[in-house]
Design an enzyme around this catalytic site. Sequence first.
Site, PDB file in Angstrom:
ATOM      1  N   LYS A  85       6.998 -10.891  -5.681  1.00 19.12           N
ATOM      2  CA  LYS A  85       7.369  -9.588  -5.041  1.00 19.12           C
ATOM      3  C   LYS A  85       6.727  -9.443  -3.672  1.00 19.12           C
ATOM      4  O   LYS A  85       5.461  -9.549  -3.750  1.00 19.12           O
ATOM      5  CB  LYS A  85       7.172  -8.701  -5.963  1.00 19.12           C
ATOM      6  CG  LYS A  85       7.649  -7.253  -5.596  1.00 19.12           C
ATOM      7  CD  LYS A  85       7.832  -6.183  -6.836  1.00 19.12           C
ATOM      8  CE  LYS A  85       8.300  -4.854  -6.328  1.00 19.12           C
ATOM      9  NZ  LYS A  85       8.113  -3.859  -7.360  1.00 19.12           N
ATOM     10  N   SER A 154      12.102  -1.800  -8.861  1.00 15.89           N
ATOM     11  CA  SER A 154      12.249  -2.360  -7.650  1.00 15.89           C
ATOM     12  C   SER A 154      12.078  -3.975  -7.305  1.00 15.89           C
ATOM     13  O   SER A 154      11.732  -4.426  -6.233  1.00 15.89           O
ATOM     14  CB  SER A 154      11.102  -1.846  -6.831  1.00 15.89           C
ATOM     15  OG  SER A 154       9.784  -1.871  -7.568  1.00 15.89           O
ATOM     16  N   SER A 178      10.091  -0.732 -13.004  1.00 19.79           N
ATOM     17  CA  SER A 178      10.429  -1.870 -11.915  1.00 19.79           C
ATOM     18  C   SER A 178      10.410  -3.249 -12.369  1.00 19.79           C
ATOM     19  O   SER A 178      10.777  -4.172 -11.663  1.00 19.79           O
ATOM     20  CB  SER A 178       9.770  -1.538 -10.741  1.00 19.79           C
ATOM     21  OG  SER A 178       9.979  -0.357 -10.037  1.00 19.79           O
TER      22      SER A 178
END
Length: 444
Positions: A85, A154, A178
């Site tokens: 990420k 996210s 997330s």
Amino acid sequence: MENSTDKPLHALGLIEACRGIGEGRFTAESYAEALLARIASLDGEIRAWTWLSPEAALEAARLCDSHLKTGNAPGLLQGIPVGVKDIFATAGIPTQMGSPAFAGHVPEESARVIGRLEARGGFVMGKTVTTECAFLTPGKTRNPWNPLHTPGGSSSGSAAAVAAGFVPAALGTQTNGSVIRPAAYCGVVGFKPTQGLIPIEGALTFSHTLDQPGLFTRSVADAAWMASALIGEAAHLSSFESSPPGAPPRLAAVRTPVWDQAEEHARQAFGEQIQTLRKAGAQVEEVELPGIFNQAHKAIRTIMAVESGLNLEPLYLREPPVLSPTLRDFMTEGRDTGAVVYLQSLKLRLALREELERFLGPYDALITPPTTGEAPATLEQTGNPCFCSIWSLCGVPAVTVPSGLGPQGLPLGLQIAGGRGKDGAVLSAARFCEGVFSFPPWRR
């Protein structure tokens, strides 16, 4: 050197790939080549990556092969490319946080978890798309099951990359929902260990009280393997994958205070999941959480808003504005919140932790929906995290496993959570549930 399995290389799970490379059935380079070919064929539609260098990935894979050729023992993740990420610092690789405020930012040092990944023989395949500063404003990623639907957030790109067969595992973070939410939307396993087991240092700080690393794989056993490599000290996890699922677990089925936000198909699916688990031998008791948990969602919002207003203050004050109105408004809410309200929320968090431990006493784990339903048919938002909030606030381990399809043909999941430090028990219960539902790891 040929793959001796009957699967294409991109379809191998994490453990299968680790063993194939470690046993010399195929090289890390050939494995990376297969994944890059998969990415080249599908990522134009899915858009999971914000930075990817095929040349750098192949060079890293060759170094992993060289390590083995010189007689060294393989690491737990030897030769494994991992999606990361884009809020984790990666030395020499752009880390841009999903925000124009960090355009062109290239860290000199990597986050601690990246150091652990590389020490176990793995490497960064590329940086996966995140929402803006790991909050709500979406990036470019689409859901691999239907590109008109959100992949969640996210950790959008990480979930989509694993679901699409681009990598066998990926790193994400969870402040509210997330990891669990996008994993459920994309039909993969998401695992958020007990807060603190995997180091968060070196990732963008949104809420220093709540931010937690997590990971995505295509099976619970793979999640346990990956976690054991990154935790480093949890021997009870490292042997998890090699043992069969244990006895049917004792589970508390909780609807939580946000049950009214679940869509009708999600409510029906949860009832069916309970019955299916009972038929498989699990002891499932439908119980209500203590009333104090009715305050949890307000508390987590307060903590997130206040701490984001503090931690991202330089971006908030920059002129001209570099943050979206959605994030700026949330930070303004936090900056306008009084100290007493914030401290009360922190105090409540500790009380909820204690109450959850008491509640879980008779059970191995609890089950609840991971989301309000299927991935919404929108690319303008990433879905509702409300079914993850309590477990994030308390910092307890949580797993989501795919459990079937909803009315639009998109994945549904089941969330399994447990007490702090009880990661092994939660994973064992999740593995049992995974075996009951036997959902395929991806659509394509």
